[in-house]
Design an enzyme around this catalytic site. Structure first.
Site, PDB file in Angstrom:
ATOM      1  N   ARG A   9      -1.847  -2.021 -18.420  1.00  0.00           N
ATOM      2  CA  ARG A   9      -3.207  -1.650 -18.488  1.00  0.00           C
ATOM      3  C   ARG A   9      -3.150   0.150 -18.130  1.00  0.00           C
ATOM      4  O   ARG A   9      -2.849  -0.701 -16.038  1.00  0.00           O
ATOM      5  CB  ARG A   9      -4.375  -2.242 -18.394  1.00  0.00           C
ATOM      6  CG  ARG A   9      -4.845  -3.546 -18.742  1.00  0.00           C
ATOM      7  CD  ARG A   9      -6.313  -3.890 -18.930  1.00  0.00           C
ATOM      8  NE  ARG A   9      -6.686  -3.289 -20.077  1.00  0.00           N
ATOM      9  CZ  ARG A   9      -7.136  -3.256 -21.255  1.00  0.00           C
ATOM     10  NH1 ARG A   9      -5.924  -4.446 -21.562  1.00  0.00           N
ATOM     11  NH2 ARG A   9      -7.586  -2.777 -22.186  1.00  0.00           N
ATOM     12  N   ASP A  15      -5.863  14.069 -25.543  1.00  0.00           N
ATOM     13  CA  ASP A  15      -5.818  12.437 -25.088  1.00  0.00           C
ATOM     14  C   ASP A  15      -5.086  11.464 -26.374  1.00  0.00           C
ATOM     15  O   ASP A  15      -5.518  11.657 -27.166  1.00  0.00           O
ATOM     16  CB  ASP A  15      -7.591  11.879 -25.168  1.00  0.00           C
ATOM     17  CG  ASP A  15      -7.299  10.786 -24.058  1.00  0.00           C
ATOM     18  OD1 ASP A  15      -6.148  10.276 -24.114  1.00  0.00           O
ATOM     19  OD2 ASP A  15      -8.093  10.272 -24.266  1.00  0.00           O
ATOM     20  N   TYR A  59       0.614  -1.082  -0.164  1.00  0.00           N
ATOM     21  CA  TYR A  59      -0.188   0.757  -0.093  1.00  0.00           C
ATOM     22  C   TYR A  59       0.840   1.451   0.057  1.00  0.00           C
ATOM     23  O   TYR A  59       2.026   1.171   1.075  1.00  0.00           O
ATOM     24  CB  TYR A  59      -0.346   0.238   0.844  1.00  0.00           C
ATOM     25  CG  TYR A  59      -2.101  -0.170   0.845  1.00  0.00           C
ATOM     26  CD1 TYR A  59      -2.266   1.353   0.212  1.00  0.00           C
ATOM     27  CD2 TYR A  59      -3.245  -0.963   0.864  1.00  0.00           C
ATOM     28  CE1 TYR A  59      -4.501   1.554  -0.077  1.00  0.00           C
ATOM     29  CE2 TYR A  59      -4.300  -0.996   0.504  1.00  0.00           C
ATOM     30  CZ  TYR A  59      -4.820   0.671   0.248  1.00  0.00           C
ATOM     31  OH  TYR A  59      -6.016   0.444  -0.174  1.00  0.00           O
ATOM     32  N   LYS A  70      -1.624   0.698 -25.275  1.00  0.00           N
ATOM     33  CA  LYS A  70      -1.941   0.766 -26.699  1.00  0.00           C
ATOM     34  C   LYS A  70      -1.061   0.428 -27.645  1.00  0.00           C
ATOM     35  O   LYS A  70      -0.753  -0.113 -27.540  1.00  0.00           O
ATOM     36  CB  LYS A  70      -3.318   2.064 -27.181  1.00  0.00           C
ATOM     37  CG  LYS A  70      -4.147   2.080 -26.189  1.00  0.00           C
ATOM     38  CD  LYS A  70      -5.988   2.799 -26.762  1.00  0.00           C
ATOM     39  CE  LYS A  70      -6.577   2.659 -26.186  1.00  0.00           C
ATOM     40  NZ  LYS A  70      -6.588   3.175 -24.555  1.00  0.00           N
ATOM     41  N   GLU A  83      -0.230   4.671  -0.251  1.00  0.00           N
ATOM     42  CA  GLU A  83      -1.576   6.256  -0.907  1.00  0.00           C
ATOM     43  C   GLU A  83      -0.444   7.544  -0.432  1.00  0.00           C
ATOM     44  O   GLU A  83       0.852   7.399   0.350  1.00  0.00           O
ATOM     45  CB  GLU A  83      -2.546   6.459   0.147  1.00  0.00           C
ATOM     46  CG  GLU A  83      -3.657   5.363   0.069  1.00  0.00           C
ATOM     47  CD  GLU A  83      -4.593   5.391   1.311  1.00  0.00           C
ATOM     48  OE1 GLU A  83      -4.469   5.697   2.401  1.00  0.00           O
ATOM     49  OE2 GLU A  83      -5.936   5.308   0.378  1.00  0.00           O
ATOM     50  N   THR A  93      -3.061   6.446 -21.738  1.00  0.00           N
ATOM     51  CA  THR A  93      -3.319   5.376 -22.057  1.00  0.00           C
ATOM     52  C   THR A  93      -1.773   4.655 -21.676  1.00  0.00           C
ATOM     53  O   THR A  93      -1.174   4.961 -22.951  1.00  0.00           O
ATOM     54  CB  THR A  93      -4.460   4.342 -22.785  1.00  0.00           C
ATOM     55  OG1 THR A  93      -3.942   4.416 -24.000  1.00  0.00           O
ATOM     56  CG2 THR A  93      -5.306   4.482 -22.007  1.00  0.00           C
TER      57      THR A  93
HETATM   58  C1  LIG Z   1      -8.763   8.141 -26.646  1.00  0.00           C
HETATM   59  C2  LIG Z   1      -8.832   7.681 -25.589  1.00  0.00           C
HETATM   60  N1  LIG Z   1      -8.543   7.968 -24.409  1.00  0.00           N
HETATM   61  C3  LIG Z   1      -8.814   6.948 -22.599  1.00  0.00           C
HETATM   62  C4  LIG Z   1      -9.712   6.201 -23.392  1.00  0.00           C
HETATM   63  C5  LIG Z   1      -9.900   5.243 -21.933  1.00  0.00           C
HETATM   64  O1  LIG Z   1      -9.424   3.998 -21.604  1.00  0.00           O
HETATM   65  P1  LIG Z   1      -9.923   2.983 -20.572  1.00  0.00           P
HETATM   66  O2  LIG Z   1     -10.473   2.368 -21.406  1.00  0.00           O
HETATM   67  O3  LIG Z   1      -7.933   2.947 -20.076  1.00  0.00           O
HETATM   68  O4  LIG Z   1      -9.979   3.662 -19.691  1.00  0.00           O
HETATM   69  C6  LIG Z   1      -9.557   5.093 -24.517  1.00  0.00           C
HETATM   70  C7  LIG Z   1     -10.119   3.855 -24.533  1.00  0.00           C
HETATM   71  O5  LIG Z   1      -9.649   2.932 -25.050  1.00  0.00           O
HETATM   72  C8  LIG Z   1      -9.188   5.637 -25.860  1.00  0.00           C
HETATM   73  O6  LIG Z   1      -9.642   5.108 -26.679  1.00  0.00           O
END
Ligand SMILES: Cc1ncc(COP(=O)(O)O)c(C=O)c1O
Length: 420
Positions: free
Chosen positions: A246, A211, A46, A240, A48, A237
């Protein structure tokens, strides 16, 4: 393993992955080292808080892992630690995006994000996501004819709506995004607001959040433009194109600030750290952070640069070949790892659900996807999304993509009739 039921399922999933071709654009295959870190005893701890500021004792090694992960993340994207901070604790992409909203946009504020059917993510303000329930989405899409972003249209919308934040970077947009233009659009909304005033008040300049979840690995490999010169906040993320576990990262500019209710200037980075913990999460998953650190190191190698370039080469060949075979590719092609294919073709083909079912029966795994200006429903949309990140990890090259396009066409082709 003592648990034979779970062991059997793990083995079955391993076999499934081995014998199928995954063209899911958001998936990849991680290295054994990433898996080792994920399965390490850091999961028992843990932690935090943040390095040097934890609530429980025993943090000698967790602190080192988190610091190393942060260092590697900044280095990979060529960011100076004086100007940029990174939070490596978000459990996944959606909570990372939510943390940015919580940190920087007053509840009820306007966020300009691409709508789901045009390729935006749920967390870009869709009504079924918390981001659409507690904030107000100003939706935008691609141009009806070209199926790509129209920056003049976006600018007009931003000036009219004055959103508190604009999000660029998508789930199903295959083309290069012009981040410089997005910066200009965000700036066109007026001077930055630091007083927490209503997001619709005049003179508000929008925060630019990118993003880069889908194309982060391509940016790391130098194969796709980097958003960092123009963005205030970048989320991604790790699982990908970046080929990690993940997880998610939030990068933010240390020199951008907001004024607190007490009148102090607080940087975006501090606000984001507070939003992640204690705002939205408890203890970070340290095994996951260790695995992210491993993946970031792997992504900094020359081999990964080559990989990122090959991912795009493969996607371009797959897209071109499918086009030659008569299929409609949204926007006419791709500049990334991702292809959006119209399988419905105005009723001449089949729905995305039917296409993805047919392909799965033949060992090709894809996802059904809405296409811009969708005429069907999200559960049975007009298209499928294809991505080359996973198969490129497994060594696929252009010649394999030519074969794959023929296979896809063969599976979808309706025997006994004209093709379209
Ligand atoms: C552009 C984008 N942002 C955020 C996410 C969310 O990711 P997660 O599935 O890990 O919550 C995705 C998921 O496919 C995504 O394509």
């Amino acid at each position: 393993m003592k648990d034979k039921q779970i062991e059997k399922l793990i083995k079955a999933e391993e076999a499934r992955q081995k014998k199928t071709i995954s063209l899911i654009a958001s998936e990849n295959y991680v290295s054994d080292d990433v898996l080792k870190a994920l399965g390490s005893k850091f999961t028992n701890k843990y932690s935090e808080g943040y390095p040097g500021k934890r609530y429980y004792k025993g943090q000698t090694y967790t602190d080192q892992v988190e610091e190393l992960c942060r260092e590697r993340a900044l280095k990979l994207f060529k960011l100076s630690p004086e100007k940029w901070a990174v939070n490596v604790q978000p459990l996944s992409g959606s909570p990372a995006n939510l943390a940015v909203y919580v940190a920087l946009v007053p509840a009820g504020g306007k966020v300009m994000g691409m709508s789901l059917d045009h390729g935006g993510h749920l967390t870009h303000g869709h009504k079924v996501s918390a981001t659409g329930k507690y904030w107000m989405q100003v939706p935008y899409g691609v141009n009806k004819n070209t199926e790509v972003l129209d920056y003049d249209e976006l600018k007009k919308l931003a000036i009219a709506e004055k959103p508190a934040m604009i999000i660029a970077g998508y789930t199903a947009y295959p083309r290069i995004v012009d981040f410089k233009k997005f910066r200009e659009i965000a700036n066109a909304c007026g001077p930055i607001r630091t007083d927490g005033a209503s997001p619709t008040s005049n003179g508000a300049r929008a925060i630019l959040m990118v993003d880069m979840s889908h194309f982060a690995g391509l940016v790391a490999g130098g194969a796709y433009p980097s958003p960092f010169e123009y963005a205030d906040v970048v989320t991604t993320t790790v699982h990908k194109t970046l080929r990690g576990p993940r997880s998610a990262l939030i990068f933010s500019r240390k020199d951008k600030t907001k004024t607190s209710v007490k009148g102090n200037e607080i940087s975006f980075s501090e606000l984001i750290d507070k939003a992640v913990f204690p705002g939205l999460q408890g203890g970070p998953h340290m095994n996951q952070i260790a695995a992210v650190a491993v993946a970031l190191k792997e992504a900094s190698t020359p081999a990964f640069k080559k990989y990122a370039k090959q991912v795009i080469k493969n996607a371009k060949v797959l897209s071109d070949e499918l086009k030659k075979l008569g299929w409609k590719i949204i926007s006419g092609g791709t500049d990334s790892h991702l292809i959006l294919m119209d399988t419905f073709m105005n009723g001449k083909g089949m729905s995305g659900a039917e296409a993805s079912d047919k392909l799965e029966k033949e060992g090709i795994i894809v996802n059904k996807n809405t296409i811009p200006n969708e005429t069907r429903s999200p559960v049975d949309p007009s298209g499928i999304r294809l991505g080359t990140a996973g198969e490129t990890t497994r060594g696929a090259k252009e010649k394999d993509m030519i074969k794959l396009a023929k296979r896809i066409d063969g599976v979808l082709f309706r025997k006994g009739g004209d093709k379209f």
